[in-house]
Design an enzyme around this catalytic site. Structure first.
Site, PDB file in Angstrom:
ATOM      1  N   ASN A 198      45.357  36.011  36.963  1.00 49.52           N
ATOM      2  CA  ASN A 198      45.785  37.371  37.317  1.00 49.52           C
ATOM      3  C   ASN A 198      47.291  37.449  37.068  1.00 49.52           C
ATOM      4  OD1 ASN A 198      46.482  39.778  38.517  1.00 49.52           O
ATOM      5  ND2 ASN A 198      45.988  39.127  40.612  1.00 49.52           N
ATOM      6  N   LYS A 242      49.210  39.900  37.349  1.00 48.53           N
ATOM      7  CA  LYS A 242      49.890  40.882  38.213  1.00 48.53           C
ATOM      8  C   LYS A 242      50.818  41.763  37.360  1.00 48.53           C
ATOM      9  CE  LYS A 242      49.129  37.777  42.012  1.00 48.53           C
ATOM     10  NZ  LYS A 242      49.533  37.266  43.320  1.00 48.53           N
ATOM     11  N   HIS A 253      42.195  43.374  45.575  1.00 43.58           N
ATOM     12  CA  HIS A 253      43.180  42.290  45.650  1.00 43.58           C
ATOM     13  C   HIS A 253      44.097  42.529  46.855  1.00 43.58           C
ATOM     14  CE1 HIS A 253      46.621  39.751  44.782  1.00 43.58           C
ATOM     15  NE2 HIS A 253      45.770  39.009  44.106  1.00 43.58           N
ATOM     16  N   GLU A 258      47.151  42.443  47.288  1.00 39.39           N
ATOM     17  CA  GLU A 258      48.341  43.279  47.052  1.00 39.39           C
ATOM     18  C   GLU A 258      47.966  44.762  46.993  1.00 39.39           C
ATOM     19  OE1 GLU A 258      49.562  40.828  43.785  1.00 39.39           O
ATOM     20  OE2 GLU A 258      49.896  39.252  45.267  1.00 39.39           O
ATOM     21  N   GLU A 286      41.029  34.774  48.929  1.00 32.61           N
ATOM     22  CA  GLU A 286      42.461  34.535  48.756  1.00 32.61           C
ATOM     23  C   GLU A 286      43.168  34.752  50.087  1.00 32.61           C
ATOM     24  OE1 GLU A 286      43.725  35.112  44.372  1.00 32.61           O
ATOM     25  OE2 GLU A 286      43.740  37.082  45.291  1.00 32.61           O
ATOM     26  N   GLY A 334      51.333  33.201  46.418  1.00 36.96           N
ATOM     27  CA  GLY A 334      52.726  33.208  45.974  1.00 36.96           C
ATOM     28  C   GLY A 334      53.682  32.490  46.907  1.00 36.96           C
ATOM     29  N   SER A 373      48.250  30.076  45.396  1.00 39.11           N
ATOM     30  CA  SER A 373      49.078  28.926  45.018  1.00 39.11           C
ATOM     31  C   SER A 373      48.287  27.800  44.339  1.00 39.11           C
ATOM     32  CB  SER A 373      49.856  28.405  46.227  1.00 39.11           C
ATOM     33  OG  SER A 373      50.755  29.403  46.684  1.00 39.11           O
TER      34      SER A 373
HETATM   35  P1  13P Z   1      49.449  32.808  43.289  1.00 34.64           P
HETATM   36  O1  13P Z   1      48.610  31.855  42.478  1.00 34.64           O
HETATM   37  O2  13P Z   1      50.742  33.187  42.621  1.00 34.64           O
HETATM   38  O3  13P Z   1      49.597  32.344  44.705  1.00 34.64           O
HETATM   39  O4  13P Z   1      48.623  34.195  43.357  1.00 34.64           O
HETATM   40  C1  13P Z   1      47.289  34.163  43.748  1.00 34.64           C
HETATM   41  C2  13P Z   1      46.672  35.483  43.484  1.00 34.64           C
HETATM   42  O5  13P Z   1      46.969  36.451  44.169  1.00 34.64           O
HETATM   43  C3  13P Z   1      45.735  35.620  42.364  1.00 34.64           C
HETATM   44  O6  13P Z   1      45.079  36.832  42.382  1.00 34.64           O
END
Ligand code: 13P
Length: 252
Positions: A9, A11, A96, A98, A168, A174, A214
């Site tokens: 992803n 983002k 997601h 976010e 997640e 992150g 992560s």
């Molecule tokens: P990270 O791997 O940067 O922690 O992000 C995970 C994520 O949100 C994937 O959709």
């Protein structure tokens, strides 16, 4: 036997030129290999056409990061499932963290998006996960169960058989902090129990459940060694070909 998926992803990273370059590097790294997992790239909307141009005819699949539930109309800024499908996308993320926490998306909207994705022939990757306070309060399992129930209840057998779930934990996204493989596996197994109650043991057993938060080359092997973890949804480490390839081919 459930299939395994490694999805990146991106983002809000990589414009169309950078994205095409990254996709080409990933394809070059996959050449002549037979990855054990299906590889999926999930770039931003404006980068998607450039990436699908690169991946067309290859083993690499693509997906959208979000969608709106109507087919078309006066919905400024939105993208429909049909638009993603016509670009050649196979997958689309729904819910997601976010989108939930920054954009305020809630279960009723997510249920509509998930159905629209299925109706258009896309595979939704439905994301769930608790925030740190909920985990520390011992509520993680209940929070995730409620997220599953409010969106997936009422799906037909065919629809749930198509849907992929991604766990997640928000505190692991992150942050460099990963759930232990055992914690993640325990949550995946809890998700399967919720699916069993909503549907059937067979459908629960066959649902692909990914872990995200992560994930790096250094922890991918131990996460994916867990029977309950069918693959990973990768953010930061999917933005560089070498680290993403290091997750597709994890070394213990
Ligand atoms: P990270 O791997 O940067 O922690 O992000 C995970 C994520 O949100 C994937 O959709």
């Amino acid at each position: 036997m459930r299939r395994s998926i490694v999805a990146g992803n991106w983002k809000m990273h990589k414009d169309h030129t950078e994205g095409a370059g990254l996709a080409r590097e990933i394809l070059a790294g996959l050449e002549g290999t037979e990855p054990a997992s299906e590889v999926v790239l999930i770039p931003p909307f404006t980068t998607l056409p450039a990436v699908t141009d690169v991946t067309r005819g290859s083993i690499v699949k693509t997906g959208g990061q979000d969608l709106y539930y109507e087919d078309e109309g006066a919905f400024t800024g939105e993208i429909s499932a049909r638009m993603l499908k016509s670009l050649g996308c196979t997958y689309v993320l729904v819910g997601h963290s976010e989108r939930r926490h920054i954009l305020g998306e809630r279960g009723d909207l997510l249920a509509k998006k998930l159905r629209a994705a299925l109706k258009a022939g896309l595979v939704p990757i439905f994301c769930v996960g608790e925030v740190l306070e909920q985990r520390e309060a011992g509520d993680a399992a209940a929070v995730v169960a409620a997220q599953i129930q409010e969106v997936l209840a009422g799906l037909s057998r065919d629809e749930i058989a198509t849907t992929v779930v991604a766990y997640e934990p928000v505190w692991a996204i992150g942050t460099g902090r990963t759930a232990t493989p055992q914690d993640a596996a325990e949550m995946h197994s809890g998700i399967r129990t919720v699916l069993e109650d909503l549907f059937t043991p067979e459908l629960a057993e066959s649902t692909v459940i990914l872990y995200g938060g992560s994930v790096k080359p250094g922890n991918a092997a131990e996460l994916m060694a867990e029977e309950e973890i069918d693959g990973v949804l990768v953010g930061g480490a999917s933005l560089t070909a070498s680290t993403f390839l290091g997750i597709i081919f994890p070394s213990p």
